[in-house]
Enzyme design. Structure first.
Site, PDB file in Angstrom:
ATOM      1  N   LYS A   1       0.854  -1.142  -0.226  1.00 42.83           N
ATOM      2  CA  LYS A   1       0.119   0.027   0.007  1.00 42.83           C
ATOM      3  C   LYS A   1       1.068   1.233   0.266  1.00 42.83           C
ATOM      4  CE  LYS A   1      -1.814   2.811   3.165  1.00 42.83           C
ATOM      5  NZ  LYS A   1      -1.908   4.088   2.262  1.00 42.83           N
TER       6      LYS A   1
ATOM      7  N   GLY B   1      -5.115   3.101  -1.498  1.00 42.15           N
ATOM      8  CA  GLY B   1      -6.268   3.563  -0.627  1.00 42.15           C
ATOM      9  C   GLY B   1      -5.631   4.245   0.726  1.00 42.15           C
TER      10      GLY B   1
ATOM     11  N   GLY C   1      -4.909   4.661   4.818  1.00 47.07           N
ATOM     12  CA  GLY C   1      -4.143   3.782   5.752  1.00 47.07           C
ATOM     13  C   GLY C   1      -5.535   3.431   6.623  1.00 47.07           C
TER      14      GLY C   1
ATOM     15  N   VAL D   1      -7.284   0.388   3.845  1.00 50.92           N
ATOM     16  CA  VAL D   1      -6.384  -0.538   3.496  1.00 50.92           C
ATOM     17  C   VAL D   1      -4.982  -0.858   4.341  1.00 50.92           C
ATOM     18  CG1 VAL D   1      -4.662  -1.118   1.475  1.00 50.92           C
ATOM     19  CG2 VAL D   1      -6.984   0.225   0.941  1.00 50.92           C
ATOM     20  N   GLY D   2      -4.740   0.146   4.986  1.00 51.02           N
ATOM     21  CA  GLY D   2      -3.618  -0.258   5.973  1.00 51.02           C
ATOM     22  C   GLY D   2      -4.019  -0.984   7.049  1.00 51.02           C
TER      23      GLY D   2
ATOM     24  N   GLU E   1       9.850   1.241  10.764  1.00 48.49           N
ATOM     25  CA  GLU E   1      10.970   2.597  10.601  1.00 48.49           C
ATOM     26  C   GLU E   1      10.310   3.771  10.765  1.00 48.49           C
ATOM     27  OE1 GLU E   1      12.552   5.689   9.820  1.00 48.49           O
ATOM     28  OE2 GLU E   1      12.538   4.781   7.829  1.00 48.49           O
TER      29      GLU E   1
ATOM     30  N   CYS F   1      12.729  11.365   7.678  1.00 53.99           N
ATOM     31  CA  CYS F   1      12.685  10.728   9.306  1.00 53.99           C
ATOM     32  C   CYS F   1      14.275  10.964   9.902  1.00 53.99           C
ATOM     33  CB  CYS F   1      12.552   9.426   9.117  1.00 53.99           C
ATOM     34  SG  CYS F   1      13.149   8.241   8.110  1.00 53.99           S
TER      35      CYS F   1
ATOM     36  N   GLU G   1       8.532  16.021  16.299  1.00 47.58           N
ATOM     37  CA  GLU G   1       8.975  15.719  14.830  1.00 47.58           C
ATOM     38  C   GLU G   1       8.079  16.794  14.078  1.00 47.58           C
ATOM     39  OE1 GLU G   1      10.331  12.205  11.889  1.00 47.58           O
ATOM     40  OE2 GLU G   1       8.198  12.209  12.734  1.00 47.58           O
TER      41      GLU G   1
END
Length: 474
Positions: A173, A204, A206, A209-210, A248, A282, A382
């Protein structure tokens, strides 16, 4: 659907385009606000279809030799390199990466990673003898891969290449904000000889589909790159089926500049590592830790370096910072810049206003704060934008404490006399430290401590993530 050179007419399942059944999602060019494509809004049923195909394709692919799979990967790497301009243009259109960076980092790095992974096949210990036991490393099965928008090709290649070499099949995905590269990758994979059903794409959100991928009982492993919050959710959902989860996640890297550092090099490199890809990295270093007695000198050098980061149209070869990946993300970054000033940090460059002449698009001004409190929001959270916080420290002990004093532990940098810098690097609770701008190594492991995730990517360390280990006693 939108008529576009980037049109995506369906999911990629079993080596063919499969039409979606639940509407579409727009892909917006953040530089212009224009819809440049639409993708299917995938459903749990679409995930079921892709998983069934991947499960059926698994035995034959797993039975091939590692050398055969390595040969396929080498052809894939060559295919990506041959598509550099097409892929780069798509990435620039979907998430605003400056075209020069799209060609080099966004496409060049993934092609290098594929080649490096292919090179592992021959020397890797697929089997070994330990006493009276035969240790066998086997593919884990069907891998669910979920990736973010900041490096659309790199993030999936970091998962796809070792997963394929291990003998797994994949259901992928891509981010709904940057999905265009996925189909170009699928085309290159098919041409390279990846069999139908081995690599599948379901577009799609998250939330739909996630979630379906994370919960699916016939997916054996999740490999996810993205926010810490999303990683927490994936871990919770995946726990019900006790599948392996590699994460990650976020970062808040510190660049520690020691008293004995080459100051111009340390500061210039630090600005680069804070502003590259608009700070949407990141592994960026958004915190610059400097001796308090030298902060004014560092600020002057940092401001001079920041002036070289031209903000503008990402299709312009001269642009170094394009738009943020979306208008929503631009607003988030601007909110942090406003918060920094409100919390008492000293604004020395940039600010919350739009860059001059850029009244449209998701643009922000690269920004530098000095005299930053290490416990403040801009030093702890972040931001994921071109915002550099300069934090003075009294001594080395305080520098290490500040560097380690966030919930993240992904990357950091240290500049100083080599042995001194190495000693400090050993004290940092992060997965990767660059000493005096050490060069990127695609065979070295990459991953985080603490809430920056678990597991590692790249080299044999990344390959091992996608393998099960069997012990046969004789």
């Amino acid at each position: 659907m939108t008529t576009s050179t980037y049109a995506v007419t369906g999911h990629w399942i079993g080596g063919k385009t499969v039409a979606g059944s639940a509407g579409t999602l727009p892909v917006v060019n953040p530089a212009t606000g224009e819809v440049v494509a639409e993708t299917p809004a995938g459903t749990a049923d679409d995930v079921d279809s892709a998983v069934a195909v991947a499960r059926a394709a698994f035995p034959a692919w797993a039975a091939t030799t590692p050398q055969h799979r390595a040969d396929v990967l080498r052809r894939l790497g060559a295919g990506l390199a041959a598509r550099t301009e097409e892929i780069a243009q798509a990435i620039t259109a979907e998430m605003g990466s400056p075209i020069g960076m799209s060609r080099t980092a966004q496409v060049g790095f993934p092609a290098a990673v594929v080649e490096s992974v292919a090179g592992l096949a021959e020397g890797f210990a697929w089997t070994e003898e330990v006493g009276n036991s035969l240790i066998v490393r086997e593919p884990i099965g069907v891998v669910g891969a979920i990736t973010p928008w900041n490096f659309p090709l790199q993030q999936i290649v970091s998962k796809l290449a070792p997963s394929l070499l291990a003998g797994n099949t994949i259901v992928f995905k891509p981010s709904e904000n940057a999905p265009l590269t996925a189909r170009l990758l699928a085309d290159a994979a098919a041409e390279a000889g990846v069999p139908a059903g081995v690599f599948n794409i379901v577009y799609g959100t998250g939330a739909v589909v996630g979630e379906a991928i994370s919960a699916h009982p016939d997916i054996d492993m999740i490999s996810f790159t993205g926010s810490t919050r999303a990683g927490q959710r994936i871990s919770a959902v995946a726990a019900a089926t006790v599948k392996r989860v590699a994460l990650e996640l976020g970062g808040k890297g510190a660049n520690i500049i020691l008293d004995d550092a080459d100051l111009p090099t340390a500061v210039t490199t630090g600005v680069l590592m804070a502003f590259a890809n608009g700070g949407q990295v990141c592994g960026a270093w958004p915190r610059m830790l400097v001796p308090a007695s030298r902060q004014d000198e560092v600020v002057e050098l940092a401001v001079q370096a920041a002036k070289q980061y031209t903000v503008g149209d990402p299709t312009d070869e001269a642009t170094r910072i394009g738009p943020m990946a979306s208008e929503a993300h631009r607003q988030k970054v601007v909110g942090y810049i406003e918060r920094g000033s409100a919390d008492g940090a000293r604004l020395v460059f940039g600010g919350p206003d739009r860059p001059e002449g850029l009244t449209n698009g998701a643009y922000v001004r690269p920004t530098i704060f000095a005299d930053v409190d290490p416990s403040s929001a801009i030093a702890q959270e972040e931001i994921f934008g071109p915002v550099l916080t300069i934090i003075p420290y009294a001594d080395e002990e305080e520098a290490v404490a500040i560097a380690n004093g966030t919930l993240y532990g992904l990357t950091s940098g240290v500049f100083g006399e080599p042995e001194h810098a190495l000693a400090v690097a050993r004290r940092l609770r992060v997965g990767q430290v660059d000493v005096n701008a050490g060069h990127w190594n695609p065979l070295a492991p990459f991953g985080g401590y603490k809430q920056s995730g678990n597991g590692r990517e790249f080299g044999r360390f990344g390959l091992e993530e996608f393998l099960e280990t069997k012990s046969i006693q004789r």
